[in-house]
Design an enzyme around this catalytic site. Structure first.
Site, PDB file in Angstrom:
ATOM      1  N   LYS A 173       0.862  -1.174   0.000  1.00 41.54           N
ATOM      2  CA  LYS A 173       0.000   0.000   0.000  1.00 41.54           C
ATOM      3  C   LYS A 173       0.902   1.229   0.000  1.00 41.54           C
ATOM      4  O   LYS A 173       1.498   1.583   1.007  1.00 41.54           O
ATOM      5  CB  LYS A 173      -0.902   0.035   1.240  1.00 41.54           C
ATOM      6  CG  LYS A 173      -1.984   1.104   1.088  1.00 41.54           C
ATOM      7  CD  LYS A 173      -2.401   1.737   2.382  1.00 41.54           C
ATOM      8  CE  LYS A 173      -1.466   2.792   2.871  1.00 41.54           C
ATOM      9  NZ  LYS A 173      -1.272   3.941   1.973  1.00 41.54           N
ATOM     10  N   GLU A 248       9.843   1.379  10.729  1.00 44.91           N
ATOM     11  CA  GLU A 248      10.898   2.395  10.582  1.00 44.91           C
ATOM     12  C   GLU A 248      10.192   3.734  10.722  1.00 44.91           C
ATOM     13  O   GLU A 248       9.486   4.162   9.807  1.00 44.91           O
ATOM     14  CB  GLU A 248      11.573   2.198   9.214  1.00 44.91           C
ATOM     15  CG  GLU A 248      12.985   2.698   9.198  1.00 44.91           C
ATOM     16  CD  GLU A 248      13.043   4.070   8.621  1.00 44.91           C
ATOM     17  OE1 GLU A 248      12.800   5.022   9.405  1.00 44.91           O
ATOM     18  OE2 GLU A 248      13.314   4.209   7.431  1.00 44.91           O
ATOM     19  N   CYS A 282      13.804  10.924   7.132  1.00 47.89           N
ATOM     20  CA  CYS A 282      13.815  10.565   8.556  1.00 47.89           C
ATOM     21  C   CYS A 282      15.222  10.618   9.132  1.00 47.89           C
ATOM     22  O   CYS A 282      15.388  10.668  10.341  1.00 47.89           O
ATOM     23  CB  CYS A 282      13.163   9.215   8.775  1.00 47.89           C
ATOM     24  SG  CYS A 282      13.836   7.971   7.700  1.00 47.89           S
ATOM     25  N   GLU A 382      10.577  16.404  14.846  1.00 46.61           N
ATOM     26  CA  GLU A 382      11.076  16.450  13.475  1.00 46.61           C
ATOM     27  C   GLU A 382      10.402  17.607  12.724  1.00 46.61           C
ATOM     28  O   GLU A 382       9.175  17.684  12.713  1.00 46.61           O
ATOM     29  CB  GLU A 382      10.618  15.147  12.824  1.00 46.61           C
ATOM     30  CG  GLU A 382      11.609  14.444  12.010  1.00 46.61           C
ATOM     31  CD  GLU A 382      11.080  13.079  11.536  1.00 46.61           C
ATOM     32  OE1 GLU A 382      11.855  12.406  10.894  1.00 46.61           O
ATOM     33  OE2 GLU A 382       9.926  12.695  11.790  1.00 46.61           O
TER      34      GLU A 382
HETATM   35  P1  ADP Z   1       3.938  10.849   7.042  1.00 43.35           P
HETATM   36  O1  ADP Z   1       3.728  11.528   8.368  1.00 43.35           O
HETATM   37  O2  ADP Z   1       5.338  10.775   6.598  1.00 43.35           O
HETATM   38  O3  ADP Z   1       2.941  11.238   5.984  1.00 43.35           O
HETATM   39  P2  ADP Z   1       2.421   8.541   7.648  1.00 43.35           P
HETATM   40  O4  ADP Z   1       2.851   7.685   8.772  1.00 43.35           O
HETATM   41  O5  ADP Z   1       1.197   9.360   7.781  1.00 43.35           O
HETATM   42  O6  ADP Z   1       3.708   9.368   7.312  1.00 43.35           O
HETATM   43  O7  ADP Z   1       2.293   7.699   6.320  1.00 43.35           O
HETATM   44  C1  ADP Z   1       3.136   6.642   5.980  1.00 43.35           C
HETATM   45  C2  ADP Z   1       2.292   5.563   5.344  1.00 43.35           C
HETATM   46  O8  ADP Z   1       1.361   5.098   6.302  1.00 43.35           O
HETATM   47  C3  ADP Z   1       1.482   6.015   4.141  1.00 43.35           C
HETATM   48  O9  ADP Z   1       1.442   4.965   3.189  1.00 43.35           O
HETATM   49  C4  ADP Z   1       0.110   6.221   4.735  1.00 43.35           C
HETATM   50  O10 ADP Z   1      -0.920   6.071   3.785  1.00 43.35           O
HETATM   51  C5  ADP Z   1       0.071   5.086   5.719  1.00 43.35           C
HETATM   52  N1  ADP Z   1      -0.949   5.212   6.777  1.00 43.35           N
HETATM   53  C6  ADP Z   1      -1.429   6.337   7.355  1.00 43.35           C
HETATM   54  N2  ADP Z   1      -2.386   6.037   8.268  1.00 43.35           N
HETATM   55  C7  ADP Z   1      -2.525   4.684   8.270  1.00 43.35           C
HETATM   56  C8  ADP Z   1      -3.337   3.739   8.972  1.00 43.35           C
HETATM   57  N3  ADP Z   1      -4.208   4.136   9.891  1.00 43.35           N
HETATM   58  N4  ADP Z   1      -3.181   2.431   8.693  1.00 43.35           N
HETATM   59  C9  ADP Z   1      -2.288   2.018   7.771  1.00 43.35           C
HETATM   60  N5  ADP Z   1      -1.494   2.849   7.073  1.00 43.35           N
HETATM   61  C10 ADP Z   1      -1.606   4.157   7.299  1.00 43.35           C
END
Ligand code: ADP
Length: 480
Positions: A173, A248, A282, A382
């Site tokens: 995903k 990570e 990161c 960050e």
């Molecule tokens: P950033 O803060 O760098 O945008 P995120 O942690 O929000 O990082 O996003 C990293 C990945 O996690 C993306 O692919 C995002 O779609 C996914 N993501 C965000 N929320 C969820 C969730 N509740 N369950 C699974 N994946 C998620």
């Protein structure tokens, strides 16, 4: 450009026909519409990955290694096309996009190289154990990968390389901002002869797809790169089926310049590890702790170098810093800069937005702040932007204490001319990776991952492969 999802070897739309837009962060122009998939499509992708696993694992390991090398070669052939897709959805300068593709390829080549050398079965010494005992590495099966938008193709191959090398299949995903690089990679998988169902890609709501990936018992391992906040959600989700989990997560890297450091070298290092990808990495340096004896010279040279950076659209020639990914990211950078100035920091360079006709308001000036203190937001979280907050220190003990005063521990940097002293100091930093006079301490051969709330598990090197093949012990008693 591919804009369908890859499930069981076929390109398909969402069952509902629904889509969501991918926008160029530089001008909010529509790049493509991709499927808004949900539970049913994710479940089909998981079932395909599960079914494809036994035949994939049964193939000779050398075939999987060759497949990874073919994939890497195809990425090289298509580097311009892939770089243009990456810049259009992510914003980074084209030269950096090309660099990311080369880096992404290294994870396919590196996994192939490690896999060729890894012993998959070990026999314990019967003289010691009193019987024959085999310890083998057993592929976990179908895995899930959830990847971020900052390095959409490198963070993907960092997971695909080890998974395929070890005979595991995958449901990916990608981040909603950057699904197109992942879908382009899916096309290359088909071209490279990756068997149907081994690589599946679903796009759509992270919560909906994430819930199915975490809740489906056919997924035996989840590898995630992203925020600590989402990492926590995944840990809660994993409590049902207990898949193996590699996380990570966020970092907050200290960049410590000691009294005897080569200032020119340290500034060159700061430039690459702060301003690459507009500071959205990161392992970006986030807190500059500079010895008072070299502080003024370091700041002066950093301001000169950062002041030469060109901010603009990633597709334009000569651009060093593109837009940040979205308005929320820009608002966070603004909040950090404002908070630092309100608490007494001085702005030595930048501090504001760069307004470019016809483009979005997501371009931030390279910024250098001095007089920063550990209470400031930029020293606590960050920033994910092109901002260097600098604090002077007089005693190394103080610098180490401040560096470790964070719930995060991903990367850290030390700059000094005394190599031996640095090697003694490095273990005192509570981080997973230390760069000594090295702004790029992460390669395909190095185990990479965090301490504290920066995550679980390691990617890269042999350790990265081992995450996909837990040990199985076979103890053999007498037959009669
Ligand atoms: P950033 O803060 O760098 O945008 P995120 O942690 O929000 O990082 O996003 C990293 C990945 O996690 C993306 O692919 C995002 O779609 C996914 N993501 C965000 N929320 C969820 C969730 N509740 N369950 C699974 N994946 C998620």
């Amino acid at each position: 450009m591919q804009n369908l999802n890859l499930i069981a070897g076929s390109w398909c739309p969402a069952d509902s026909g629904g889509t969501f837009p991918v926008l160029d962060p530089a001008d909010d122009g529509l790049v493509a519409e991709v499927p808004e998939c949900g539970i049913a499509e994710t479940r089909r992708a998981i079932e395909a990955a599960h079914a494809a696993h036994p035949p994939f694992l049964a193939r000779p390991a050398a075939e999987r290694v060759d497949m990874l090398r073919r994939l890497s070669a195809l990425m090289d052939d298509r580097v311009d096309e892939l770089a243009s897709i990456l810049t259009s959805e992510q914003g980074k300068p084209l030269a950096e996009a090309r660099g990311e593709i080369a880096y992404a390829r290294s994870y396919l080549d590196g996994a192939a190289w490690e896999a060729e050398r890894m012993a998959m079965v070990e026999e314990l010494d019967p003289e010691r154990t009193g019987k024959a005992i085999l310890v083998r590495r057993a592929a976990v099966g179908a895995t899930a990968a959830i990847t971020p938008w900052n390095f959409p193709i490198a963070m993907l191959t960092k997971k695909v390389g080890p998974a395929f090398a070890m005979g595991c299949t995958m449901v990916l995903k990608p981040a909603e901002h950057t699904p197109l690089s992942a879908l382009a990679f899916g096309e290359l998988c088909i071209e490279a002869g990756v068997p149907d169902g081994v690589m599946n890609i679903v796009t759509g709501s992270p919560e909906v797809i994430g819930e199915e990936l975490m809740g489906n018992p056919l997924i035996r391992k989840v590898s995630f790169t992203g925020s600590t906040e989402v990492g926590r959600i995944l840990v809660r989700g994993a409590s049902r089926n207990l898949p193996r989990l590699a996380l990570e997560l966020g970092g907050h890297a200290p960049f410590i310049v000691l009294e005897d450091a080569d200032v020119e070298l340290a500034v060159a290092g700061a430039m690459s590890c702060k301003f690459r990808n507009a500071g959205q990495a990161c392992i970006s340096a986030n807190r500059f702790l500079v010895h008072e004896a070299v502080h003024d010279r370091f700041v002066e040279r950093l301001v000169e170098a950062a002041g030469r950076l060109v901010v603009g659209r990633g597709t334009d020639d000569g651009v060093d810093i593109g837009p940040v990914i979205d308005d929320a990211s820009m608002a966070k950078i603004d909040r950090h800069v404002r908070d630092a100035l309100d608490r007494g920091a001085r702005c030595e360079l930048g501090g504001g937005h760069v307004h470019i006709d016809g483009l979005t308001d997501r371009f931030h000036e390279p910024t250098v702040l001095t007089g920063c203190t550990p209470e400031m937001l930029c020293f606590r979280e960050e920033t994910f932007g092109p901002v260097c907050p600098v604090m002077a220190f007089s005693e190394i003990e103080e610098a180490i204490r401040i560096a470790n005063d964070s719930p995060f521990g991903l990367a850290g940097y030390l700059w000094t001319s005394d190599r031996d002293a640095a090697i003694r100091l490095a273990p005192r930093l509570e981080v997973g990776v230390v760069g000594i006079n090295d702004p790029s301490p992460v390669t395909t051969y190095t185990p990479f991952g965090g301490m504290k709330q920066s995550g679980w598990g390691r990617e890269g090197g042999r350790a990265g492969l081992e995450e996909y093949v837990p040990l199985q012990t076979i103890s053999i008693g007498p037959t009669n």
